[in-house]
Design a protein around this motif. Structure first.
Motif, PDB file in Angstrom:
ATOM      1  N   GLU A 564       1.013  -1.252   0.003  1.00  0.00           N
ATOM      2  CA  GLU A 564      -0.056  -0.013   0.272  1.00  0.00           C
ATOM      3  C   GLU A 564       1.040   1.311  -0.023  1.00  0.00           C
ATOM      4  OE1 GLU A 564      -3.250   0.129  -0.897  1.00  0.00           O
ATOM      5  OE2 GLU A 564      -3.607  -2.334   0.236  1.00  0.00           O
ATOM      6  N   TRP A 568       1.312   3.690  -2.722  1.00  0.00           N
ATOM      7  CA  TRP A 568       1.019   5.286  -2.524  1.00  0.00           C
ATOM      8  C   TRP A 568       1.474   6.534  -2.655  1.00  0.00           C
ATOM      9  CZ3 TRP A 568      -1.485   6.723   3.416  1.00  0.00           C
ATOM     10  CH2 TRP A 568      -2.116   7.888   3.821  1.00  0.00           C
ATOM     11  N   ARG A 571       1.775   7.090  -5.945  1.00  0.00           N
ATOM     12  CA  ARG A 571       1.015   8.212  -6.750  1.00  0.00           C
ATOM     13  C   ARG A 571       1.191   9.630  -6.473  1.00  0.00           C
ATOM     14  NH1 ARG A 571      -5.007   4.789  -5.567  1.00  0.00           N
ATOM     15  NH2 ARG A 571      -5.561   6.087  -7.136  1.00  0.00           N
ATOM     16  N   THR A 650     -10.844  14.338  -6.707  1.00  0.00           N
ATOM     17  CA  THR A 650     -10.780  13.259  -6.183  1.00  0.00           C
ATOM     18  C   THR A 650     -10.905  13.826  -4.359  1.00  0.00           C
ATOM     19  OG1 THR A 650     -11.952  12.171  -8.191  1.00  0.00           O
ATOM     20  CG2 THR A 650     -12.127  11.240  -5.979  1.00  0.00           C
TER      21      THR A 650
ATOM     22  N   GLU B 114      -3.316   2.145   8.667  1.00  0.00           N
ATOM     23  CA  GLU B 114      -3.640   3.585   7.833  1.00  0.00           C
ATOM     24  C   GLU B 114      -3.398   3.053   6.080  1.00  0.00           C
ATOM     25  OE1 GLU B 114      -1.470   7.192   7.415  1.00  0.00           O
ATOM     26  OE2 GLU B 114      -2.843   8.045   6.732  1.00  0.00           O
ATOM     27  N   PHE B 115      -2.676   2.106   6.482  1.00  0.00           N
ATOM     28  CA  PHE B 115      -2.929   0.824   5.012  1.00  0.00           C
ATOM     29  C   PHE B 115      -3.295   0.791   4.506  1.00  0.00           C
ATOM     30  CE2 PHE B 115       2.645   2.199   5.677  1.00  0.00           C
ATOM     31  CZ  PHE B 115       2.710   3.624   4.834  1.00  0.00           C
ATOM     32  N   ILE B 118      -6.287   2.350   3.249  1.00  0.00           N
ATOM     33  CA  ILE B 118      -7.171   3.353   2.359  1.00  0.00           C
ATOM     34  C   ILE B 118      -7.219   3.135   1.273  1.00  0.00           C
ATOM     35  CG2 ILE B 118      -4.412   5.020   2.691  1.00  0.00           C
ATOM     36  CD1 ILE B 118      -2.837   3.303   0.935  1.00  0.00           C
ATOM     37  N   ASN B 119      -7.043   2.113   0.703  1.00  0.00           N
ATOM     38  CA  ASN B 119      -8.022   1.290   0.059  1.00  0.00           C
ATOM     39  C   ASN B 119      -9.504   0.313   0.648  1.00  0.00           C
ATOM     40  OD1 ASN B 119      -6.694   1.462  -2.710  1.00  0.00           O
ATOM     41  ND2 ASN B 119      -5.104   1.197  -2.428  1.00  0.00           N
ATOM     42  N   SER B 147      -8.666  10.354   6.849  1.00  0.00           N
ATOM     43  CA  SER B 147      -8.025   9.658   5.892  1.00  0.00           C
ATOM     44  C   SER B 147      -7.049  10.604   5.320  1.00  0.00           C
ATOM     45  CB  SER B 147      -8.449   9.204   4.655  1.00  0.00           C
ATOM     46  OG  SER B 147      -7.439   8.393   4.182  1.00  0.00           O
ATOM     47  N   ARG B 148      -6.423  10.812   4.994  1.00  0.00           N
ATOM     48  CA  ARG B 148      -5.291  11.429   3.916  1.00  0.00           C
ATOM     49  C   ARG B 148      -4.812  10.802   2.504  1.00  0.00           C
ATOM     50  NH1 ARG B 148       0.401  11.448   7.766  1.00  0.00           N
ATOM     51  NH2 ARG B 148       0.207   9.548   8.265  1.00  0.00           N
ATOM     52  N   PHE B 149      -6.177  10.350   2.795  1.00  0.00           N
ATOM     53  CA  PHE B 149      -5.538   9.295   0.815  1.00  0.00           C
ATOM     54  C   PHE B 149      -6.965  10.312   0.274  1.00  0.00           C
ATOM     55  CE2 PHE B 149      -6.678   6.115  -2.054  1.00  0.00           C
ATOM     56  CZ  PHE B 149      -5.085   5.640  -2.617  1.00  0.00           C
ATOM     57  N   VAL B 150      -5.707  10.802  -1.158  1.00  0.00           N
ATOM     58  CA  VAL B 150      -7.039  11.948  -1.836  1.00  0.00           C
ATOM     59  C   VAL B 150      -7.550  11.214  -2.808  1.00  0.00           C
ATOM     60  CG1 VAL B 150      -6.353  14.083  -0.225  1.00  0.00           C
ATOM     61  CG2 VAL B 150      -5.123  13.065  -2.100  1.00  0.00           C
ATOM     62  N   GLU B 151      -5.904  10.179  -3.171  1.00  0.00           N
ATOM     63  CA  GLU B 151      -6.856   9.834  -4.303  1.00  0.00           C
ATOM     64  C   GLU B 151      -7.584   8.635  -4.323  1.00  0.00           C
ATOM     65  OE1 GLU B 151      -3.098  11.657  -4.815  1.00  0.00           O
ATOM     66  OE2 GLU B 151      -3.454  10.627  -3.437  1.00  0.00           O
TER      67      GLU B 151
END
Lengths: 655, 615
Positions: A564, A568, A571, A650, B114-115, B118-119, B147-151
């Protein structure tokens, strides 16, 4: 398409018979299926499952792990353009764009007539001749737009059909493990000689002459184009090391190598002789596995040793097997290296026929079987436990150390020594000349010589064998006999001292000697001996993305932080490059890196199973710490653009 | 019904008595407290035993650890300074210092969580696992608020049917390898596998080759997220709405511990409960999903009485009166011997006892039976020196398997035997007319002609028999088996059952007698097919016993005391002698199948929560 033909099924049976366990033959068998049909069909996988005695799901699990196996038909010619660091520095992006335009497809697609499939791939180990590509795993180096067009024309017109077999065929010479009859021996010899001579060898290498002050050890025969044949090898002192070793006791041979302080050349730099001593007493059988899965971006040495002097490697394998007491040795060659596979197959066939491999070697009671095994495209398999998994026919996912240290619990959970190609290529010389002669070369802590590949922005990229410790980075980058200075006499921005996994070095590190201890102390490593030079024009964020994308692409997916985390990171970098950066991105990059490699220190700590995760952190930490302004410039521009023109991206955890 | 039943997952409270092990070999320090541990004990297990919970996803106590999810990494100092190590892979060593709460540990674990997230789709409100999901629990306890994941996240087609019973939502999967490890290492059916690589890795089957394992439902239970769901339960209930009662599975005679879980008065699922002596938390799909029969439309829900060609619903009182009248008139007209009573093989011991009392004490008939299948004499089932499953599967032992295909008939016993053979070095010697599910794990498979199992047994024991070719068993295999038995350390265990219901039980009794006579100190596990036949036999449902009394042949069902040997069952022969099969065939214990000439009465239990279950 179809199941294996009766002929191929018979061949599959012979391949399976070489291994202690049938599943080990799975990757070679998948290659066989792909050779037959051009891709690996579901029917073929079902057939292989029957032959090996596993379920089709297990075959699919292995097949889908490796890059080279295609589960859909591809073009007759698979054109793989390297997009990794050394090639990117020398225009691989432009070359790929040109190729897409020329062929009318985007990377990953096949032309409408089914002739060409274009792919952008990771490092294919020709870094000193960048940008490079492979057509059905045959190299073309220093490719320009014009030469690419010429190549496509030649391929389309069929002019190269003799040299380049249709997709699916990698090596055209197979290892033949002969029956022990004289007639069969003669046949084997005849077959391998014909094949080698019939192979149109291209002269790809340019700067391969050893130019060290000391006489070269492992590249001594590189100037001779016929050095790969048994006759020429023997004429130049070949197999004398083995003869001498067989006159000694195995313990004495092991002691000689240990005394030579031969450091492993794969990357970790662990002393080979010490490693040999780790096998638990009285546990048999033991195996020797040769790591020829060279894939670290920037690295280009094992391929040359295998292509140009295969007998030297085989001799090293035999001596090591004798010293450790191995019943069988497996020579694992990277899947994409067709010529190396052919050269080793031919050399092994010759050696078997000459009684140098197999039963009662040189008339002694020492016997060892050497099996040529080849991979199918997975960088992670270069990690020794992943290599063992792969050799067992599994997905190349690393095992945890502890408890799975190969010397104790390796192949089939038996004691197994895994050595790099370059490491073993040193062994014949050490035995012939003695450990004292070897330790006379090099520096304290790093004895002998070492091959370094210098690539990127230098005037004379090439592979050089130099004495450890007596040469500095400044020498190898700037000296006229080595790198010859930065291209266009521009300024140095940074350089990678030991392959893509190594933290970067800069101007202030130029005077460090090429010696393990000094480099370790300075916060990086000599690793796989790959020096990649970046000049002042280099886009650091782009270079960083190229390296991180590689690790993300090559992550095996076994452990969470690598699977992951590397993706990340990639990306985020891609987003920054695409003008979508955010003010928090640099901190986020560093914090994700910290969660993969706590403390972001050297030597790295890791939350991952193997060092691949921390390897992805190296370029980020180096680039962000040294060139924060380059990241800031891209991000600030993006933030400013967004402030003036609202854009939609997004956002949110429920995406 | 009790609510606080634990199921076979991480939070299992093992109800079995703690094995008697002196846990004082190793002393280590966990969070500043000195604790003891076994040699070879995993750190995560030792910590949990001492009340220190280390979060984890891929670790499962019944499977080999793989150290993949990395959630359980903690700082461990073995003398070379603190380093992060996965506690599920690390064996305790003397003097080890462990800190599960240090800043480094906490930061690393937060990072892993967190990892994992994220998905992950975070669709807990519509996920079957919500409410009993380790990932949800960990996130609630320790996870980041935002979440810090914006993708954009990974997307997959959902759900895909990997078998008729199991659905897979790949985007929820955290790739912990539990289901795939179970399929390969526990069930031996590697029909699901990791496919592709890196961030594209997923669990899947081969195209058009479903996860057709007898044990597929276990993967749903051990999935630490809601990636695998069971078709019968999907979207049926939330875990906090379920009433749970611990019970015993009745589908076969293994007696797996289950948690029967229902909501709004409807049974919705069975979960395996981890107990050491039997099922280790596993269930077969037959056992796990057979509960659907409880509410099946075809099931009788009320008494029916025949009226001409039709069956007409009647009240219980009418039905019982009619039955009583029929019984009374039959006794009056033809005498009690004209009656026979067949107790169901799934009755509880109490029910079986009541039946026996009714038949023998009230009706006065001895024509009783509880076996719908095996037809083995009670004296055989109860009289042989008994072995438990644990004794049969004890590491390093030698086991003779004779009879039914265990994988087909007693699937969870198959799992135990397979584990014993693959992991614990137990040697299996099969005597069978056809290859079975265990043949690939057996050290030797002695294939005999159908009906000649006794000949094969005699040949194996080296005693002469009427057949000159050992019942068709290959002589080399036979010799190898004899050598293996000679080398066996400790007493041999025998799993015995009737291989085919189409052939006489005599063959089995005869062969069993041979093994019993000639294998010193052998213990037997009688593999009966149906749920509680053994209990029914215990409760003297077989003929020729009086209710509450003892079997007519005075052999105990418990193992013999030291120095005391059970009397051999009638089919056995003393060492060195050989008895022709005809004498065995005439033995009284071979005729327990009731004759069809008598009138039989069957009463069907109504559906509903009052369905009897074993205590």
């Amino acid at each position: 398409m179809a199941r294996l033909t009766p002929e191929n099924e018979a061949l599959a049976g012979r391949i399976i018979a070489r291994y202690p366990r049938p599943k080990s033959a799975l990757i070679p068998l998948l290659h066989l299926a792909q050779e037959q049909d051009g891709y690996v069909s579901d029917d073929a996988m079902t057939h292989l499952a029957e032959l090996v005695g596993i379920t089709p799901a297990e075959v699919l699990g292995t097949c889908s792990f490796y890059e080279m196996f295609k589960r859909e038909p591809v073009g007759k010619f698979l054109v793989n353009i390297c997009t990794n660091i050394s090639c990117v520095l020398l225009g691989a992006d432009d070359l790929l764009a040109h190729a897409e335009q020329r062929l009318g497809v985007t990377a990953g697609e096949t032309t409408a007539d089914g002739t060409f499939t274009l792919e952008g791939v990771e490092c294919i180990a020709a870094c000193t001749e960048a940008p490079c590509l492979q057509v059905n795993y045959r190299y073309r180096c220093s490719v320009t737009a014009d030469s690419f067009d010429g190549l496509i024309d030649d391929l389309a017109s069929g002019q190269l059909d003799g040299e380049i077999p249709p997709h699916g065929t990698v090596a055209r010479i197979r290892q033949v493990i002969p029956a022990r009859s004289r007639r069969r021996r003669r046949l084997a010899r005849a077959r391998c000689c014909t094949s080698v001579d019939g192979h149109r060898q291209r002269r790809q290498w340019r700067h391969l002459m050893a130019v060290s002050d000391a006489a070269p050890i492992i590249t001594a025969r590189f100037g001779d184009p016929e050095a790969h044949t048994l006759d020429r090898y023997r004429q130049t002192g070949g197999y004398e090391g083995l003869r001498k070793a067989l006159s000694m006791t195995p313990a004495a041979v092991a002691a000689e190598v240990k005394d030579a302080s031969l450091l492993g050349r794969g990357g970790a730099g662990f002393p080979a002789g010490v490693k040999w001593g780790f096998c638990p007493e009285g546990v048999w059988p033991r195996y020797l596995v040769v790591n020829g899965d060279e894939s670290e971006p920037g690295t280009y040495k094992d391929r040359m040793l295998m292509e140009r002097d295969p007998h030297q490697l085989i001799e090293g394998v035999l001596i090591a097997a004798y010293a450790v007491g191995c019943a069988q040795a497996f020579l694992y060659v990277r899947g994409e290296m067709a010529l190396a596979q052919e050269r080793i197959a031919a050399a092994l066939n010759e050696a078997y026929a000459a009684g140098l491999v197999g039963r009662n070697i040189m008339g002694t009671d020492f016997s060892v079987d050497v099996v040529l095994h080849w991979g199918a495209g997975a960088y992670i398999v270069g990690e020794e436990t992943a290599l063992i998994e792969s050799l067992e026919g599994e997905r190349g996912m690393p095992r945890l150390k502890p408890p799975f240290f190969p010397a104790a619990k390796g192949l089939y959970m038996q004691p197994t020594i895994v050595n790099n190609v370059e490491t073993l290529s040193n062994v014949p010389w050490i035995i012939t000349n003695g450990s004292a002669a070897y330790t006379a070369l090099g520096a304290e802590g790093s004895r002998g010589t070492r091959m370094f590949a210098v690539s990127g922005h230098v005037k004379r990229p090439g592979v050089y064998e130099v004495e450890f410790g007596t040469t500095t980075f400044r020498d190898i980058i700037f000296a006229p006999v080595y790198g010859g200075g930065i291209s266009g006499d521009r300024q140095l921005k940074a350089f990678i001292p030991g392959g893509a996994s190594a933290p970067w070095f800069f101007e202030e590190h130029l005077d460090l000697p090429l010696e393990k201890t000094a480099v370790d102390k300075a916060g990086s490593m000599l690793g796989s001996g790959a020096i990649v030079v970046m000049d002042e024009t280099t886009d650091v964020v782009r270079a960083c993305l190229s390296l991180v994308r590689f690790f993300s692409h090559e992550s095996c997916g076994k452990c969470t932080p690598c699977r992951e985390g590397t993706t990340w990171l990639e990306r985020i970098l891609s987003r920054i490059m695409a003008g979508q950066g955010r003010a928090s991105d640099v901190d986020l990059l560093m914090d994700i890196s910290d969660n993969i490699s706590p403390g972001i220190a050297w030597p790295p700590k890791q939350t991952t199973i193997c060092p691949l995760g921390p390897s992805a952190v190296s370029p980020i930490a180096s680039a962000v710490r040294r060139f924060p302004e380059e990241f800031a410039a891209l991000i600030d521009a993006a933030v400013a653009a967004r402030t003036s023109t609202p854009v939609s991206i997004t956002v949110g955890s429920h995406g | 019904m009790a609510d606080d039943v634990t199921t076979a997952d991480d939070e299992i409270v093992d109800e079995a008595p703690e094995p008697v092990v002196t846990r004082k070999e190793i002393t280590l320090t966990i969070n500043g407290v000195e604790v003891d541990a076994d040699k070879g004990e995993l750190l995560i297990a030792a910590a949990e035993r001492h009340g220190v919970y280390i979060p984890h996803f891929c670790y499962h106590p019944r499977m080999e650890p793989v150290g993949m999810c990395r959630m359980c990494i903690v700082e461990v100092d073995t003398g070379r300074g603190p380093a992060l190590q996965p506690s599920c892979m690390l064996e305790c060593t003397e003097g080890m210092v462990v800190d599960t709460t240090s800043d480094v540990t906490t930061k690393a674990q937060d990072g892993i969580l967190e990892f994992l997230l994220i998905n992950h789709p975070l669709d807990c409100p519509v996920c079957d696992k919500g409410g009993e999901c380790p990932l949800q629990d960990q996130t609630m306890a320790y996870g980041p608020g935002e979440s810090r994941f914006v993708e954009s996240k990974r997307h997959n087609e959902k759900p895909i049917e990997i078998s008729e019973l199991v659905l897979l939502d790949r985007e929820r999967c955290i790739l912990c390898d539990r289901c795939t490890r179970f399929a390969k290492d526990v069930a031996g059916d590697p029909l699901i596998h990791f496919i592709n690589r890196g961030n594209h890795t997923e669990v899947n089957t081969f195209p058009d080759e479903p996860f057709a394992s007898y044990f597929s439902g276990n993967t749903v239970q051990i999935c630490p997220v809601g990636a695998l769901t069971a078709v019968p339960y999907r979207f049926k209930a939330r875990p906090w709405d379920l009433s749970k009662a611990e019970s015993t599975c009745q589908t076969c005679s293994v007696g797996c511990r289950v948690s029967v879980e229902s909501s709004r008065n409807e049974v919705l699922r069975y979960q395996g409960v981890d107990i050491d002596p039997v099922n280790w938390g596993w269930l077969c799909d037959k056992g796990r999903f057979a509960f659907e029969s409880v509410n099946a439309e075809a099931r009788l829900g009320e008494p029916l009485m025949r009226s001409g060609a039709d069956l007409v619903p009647v009240r219980w009182s009418d039905a019982l009166r009619a039955a009583a009248d029929a019984l009374a008139s039959t006794v009056e007209t033809h005498g009690p011997d004209a009656l026979a009573v067949i107790g169901g093989a799934r009755l509880t011991n109490e029910d079986a006892y009541a039946w026996a009392k009714l038949a023998k004490g009230v009706l006065g008939t001895d024509n009783v039976d509880a076996q719908m299948g095996d037809g083995l004499p009670a004296e055989l089932v109860l009289g042989l020196p008994a072995a438990t499953i644990d004794e049969v599967c004890a590491p390093g032992g030698t086991v003779v398997l004779m009879g039914a295909d265990i994988k087909e008939e007693l699937p969870v016993l198959y799992l135990r035997l397979r584990h014993a053979a693959v992991n614990d070095g137990v040697k299996l010697i099969e005597i069978t007319p056809a290859s079975t599910g265990l043949s690939r794990y057996a050290s030797l498979t002695l294939v005999h002609r159908p009906g000649e199992v006794a000949e094969a047994a005699r040949a194996l024991m080296g005693v002469a028999g009427p057949s000159s070719d050992f019942g068709g068993v290959d002589s080399d295999t036979l010799a190898a088996a004899q050598a293996m038995l000679d080398r066996a350390e400790g007493p041999v265990r025998v799993v015995v059952g009737r291989s085919s219901l189409a052939e006489s039980a005599v063959f089995t009794t005869d062969a069993t007698g041979v093994l019993h006579s000639h294998l010193d100190d052998a213990r037997f596990l009688v593999a009966l097919r149906r749920g509680n036949v053994r209990g029914a036999l215990d409760m003297v449902l077989p003929r020729a016993c009086s209710p509450g009394g003892s079997p007519s042949t005075p052999v105990g069902r418990t193992s013999p005391q030291p120095g005391q040997r059970c009397p051999p069952p009638p089919g056995s022969t003393p060492p060195g002698s050989c008895r022709p099969p005809s004498r065995v065939a005439s033995a009284p214990w071979c005729s327990s199948v009731p004759t069809p000439s008598a009138t039989s009465v069957t009463v069907t239990w109504p559906a509903g929560p009052s369905k009897p279950s074993t205590p």
